[in-house]
Write an enzyme that holds these catalytic residues in place. Structure first.
Site, PDB file in Angstrom:
ATOM      1  N   ASP A  45     -11.005   4.491   1.705  1.00 55.65           N
ATOM      2  CA  ASP A  45     -10.323   5.530   0.939  1.00 55.65           C
ATOM      3  C   ASP A  45     -11.151   5.918  -0.284  1.00 55.65           C
ATOM      4  O   ASP A  45     -10.814   6.852  -1.007  1.00 55.65           O
ATOM      5  CB  ASP A  45      -8.896   5.123   0.554  1.00 55.65           C
ATOM      6  CG  ASP A  45      -8.823   3.861  -0.287  1.00 55.65           C
ATOM      7  OD1 ASP A  45      -9.860   3.211  -0.507  1.00 55.65           O
ATOM      8  OD2 ASP A  45      -7.701   3.507  -0.717  1.00 55.65           O
ATOM      9  N   SER A  46     -12.279   5.224  -0.481  1.00 54.49           N
ATOM     10  CA  SER A  46     -13.274   5.633  -1.473  1.00 54.49           C
ATOM     11  C   SER A  46     -13.798   7.030  -1.193  1.00 54.49           C
ATOM     12  O   SER A  46     -14.408   7.657  -2.070  1.00 54.49           O
ATOM     13  CB  SER A  46     -14.437   4.645  -1.490  1.00 54.49           C
ATOM     14  OG  SER A  46     -14.903   4.377  -0.172  1.00 54.49           O
ATOM     15  N   ASP A  84      -9.277   2.030   5.889  1.00 58.48           N
ATOM     16  CA  ASP A  84      -8.435   1.797   4.718  1.00 58.48           C
ATOM     17  C   ASP A  84      -7.128   2.563   4.857  1.00 58.48           C
ATOM     18  O   ASP A  84      -7.139   3.753   5.230  1.00 58.48           O
ATOM     19  CB  ASP A  84      -9.144   2.314   3.463  1.00 58.48           C
ATOM     20  CG  ASP A  84      -9.785   1.223   2.652  1.00 58.48           C
ATOM     21  OD1 ASP A  84      -9.371   0.056   2.772  1.00 58.48           O
ATOM     22  OD2 ASP A  84     -10.714   1.536   1.881  1.00 58.48           O
ATOM     23  N   LYS A 113      -7.157  -1.894   6.873  1.00 62.08           N
ATOM     24  CA  LYS A 113      -7.213  -2.716   5.670  1.00 62.08           C
ATOM     25  C   LYS A 113      -6.122  -2.295   4.706  1.00 62.08           C
ATOM     26  O   LYS A 113      -5.951  -1.093   4.450  1.00 62.08           O
ATOM     27  CB  LYS A 113      -8.576  -2.622   4.984  1.00 62.08           C
ATOM     28  CG  LYS A 113      -8.674  -3.477   3.707  1.00 62.08           C
ATOM     29  CD  LYS A 113     -10.096  -3.599   3.213  1.00 62.08           C
ATOM     30  CE  LYS A 113     -10.614  -2.343   2.571  1.00 62.08           C
ATOM     31  NZ  LYS A 113      -9.844  -1.974   1.335  1.00 62.08           N
ATOM     32  N   GLU A 115      -4.274  -3.307   0.817  1.00 60.21           N
ATOM     33  CA  GLU A 115      -4.457  -3.997  -0.455  1.00 60.21           C
ATOM     34  C   GLU A 115      -3.206  -4.792  -0.806  1.00 60.21           C
ATOM     35  O   GLU A 115      -2.088  -4.394  -0.469  1.00 60.21           O
ATOM     36  CB  GLU A 115      -4.757  -2.987  -1.570  1.00 60.21           C
ATOM     37  CG  GLU A 115      -6.052  -2.221  -1.374  1.00 60.21           C
ATOM     38  CD  GLU A 115      -6.360  -1.264  -2.517  1.00 60.21           C
ATOM     39  OE1 GLU A 115      -5.643  -1.318  -3.556  1.00 60.21           O
ATOM     40  OE2 GLU A 115      -7.314  -0.471  -2.394  1.00 60.21           O
ATOM     41  N   GLU A 182     -12.740  -8.263  -4.194  1.00 58.11           N
ATOM     42  CA  GLU A 182     -13.407  -7.267  -5.040  1.00 58.11           C
ATOM     43  C   GLU A 182     -13.336  -7.653  -6.508  1.00 58.11           C
ATOM     44  O   GLU A 182     -12.266  -7.935  -7.049  1.00 58.11           O
ATOM     45  CB  GLU A 182     -12.786  -5.887  -4.843  1.00 58.11           C
ATOM     46  CG  GLU A 182     -13.471  -4.818  -5.680  1.00 58.11           C
ATOM     47  CD  GLU A 182     -13.141  -3.394  -5.270  1.00 58.11           C
ATOM     48  OE1 GLU A 182     -13.624  -2.460  -5.949  1.00 58.11           O
ATOM     49  OE2 GLU A 182     -12.411  -3.210  -4.279  1.00 58.11           O
TER      50      GLU A 182
END
Length: 265
Positions: A45-46, A84, A113, A115, A182
């Site tokens: 999602d970066s 993501d 993925k 978070e 991270e």
């Protein structure tokens, strides 16, 4: 080289073989990463920041991630594709999570993925029940940027360190196949990596992790910056591309392009 599948990452950890991961968002980059032998490609999602021009990952949508996953899947031949899940695509309910994560598998991902730590366990279990492999992500989680007050290293005090370690163990017990760490201190990353049977993939967590990941635009020197401390630029493609565009513009304006070699008689 053999196609990388979800169970292979645990085998790589057992063999003490480092896992190489990078982000990708398009067809051509994915082809190049496959040629380079990259093990895991994260459709991150970066992309919100490096491709869509946002100041954070928060505005990225399910549709954005599905679209770019399809592009990456078309260019992929060997790597494991992980997508993501964007903000609010999985936090609202387990039902929403299964639906949205399922869309990524339909688009070509082999895993997703998410978070978060222990608070995500019920959602992760619902995803696994739906046969959707899950990668975890703890430490500095970009979707929590406002909660953290910025992109800051996590786990520097004892309370944070204990929580992140507990989250890692809880995620493993819940069934995630790998965890991204991270921006945590190397000492904490080492402790987590040694405590888990599943692999850790670091970004700003030091060399002690079982693998490493970077944003490909950062690695290639395409991002505007400033670059985080953990980024190593292996090329300066922004400079090369700018110089090429300037030379082209100059040739066109001076009537040097197209010349006889680049025109039809």
């Amino acid at each position: 080289m053999n196609k990388v599948v979800v169970p292979a990452l645990r085998d790589m950890k057992a063999r003490k073989e480092k896992i190489v991961a990078l982000t990708s968002y398009d067809f051509v980059t994915t082809q190049l990463l496959n040629e380079a032998g990259i093990d895991v490609i994260l459709v991150g999602d970066s992309l919100g920041m490096v491709k869509l021009g946002y100041s954070s990952t928060l505005p990225v949508t399910v549709e954005d991630m599905s679209y770019h996953t399809r592009l990456v899947a078309r260019g992929n031949s060997r790597a494991l594709i992980v997508t993501d899940m964007p903000y609010l695509s999985y936090q609202t309910s387990a039902k929403d999570a299964v639906k949205n994560c399922g869309l990524m598998l339909k688009a070509g991902a082999q895993a997703v993925k998410v978070e978060g730590g222990a608070e995500m366990i019920s959602t992760i279990k619902a995803l696994l029940t739906a046969k959707i492999p899950v990668m975890g992500h703890i430490g500095m989680t970009p979707q929590s940027v406002h909660l953290f007050g910025g992109y800051k290293v996590q786990g520097k005090n004892k309370a944070q360190s204990r929580k992140i370690l507990a989250d890692a163990k809880a995620l493993e017990k819940a069934g995630v196949f790998a965890i991204v760490l991270e921006c945590v201190p190397q000492t904490l990353a080492r402790k987590i990596t040694r405590a888990l049977r599943i692999p850790t993939i670091g970004i700003g967590a030091g060399v002690v992790c079982d693998g490493q990941i970077l944003v490909v635009d950062d690695l290639l020197g395409l991002s505007l910056g400033p670059y985080p401390r953990f980024v190593k630029r292996y090329a300066d493609l922004r400079k090369i591309m700018s110089q090429a565009a300037r030379r082209y513009a100059s040739d066109v304006r001076q009537g040097k392009f197209p010349d006889a070699l680049h025109a039809y008689s």
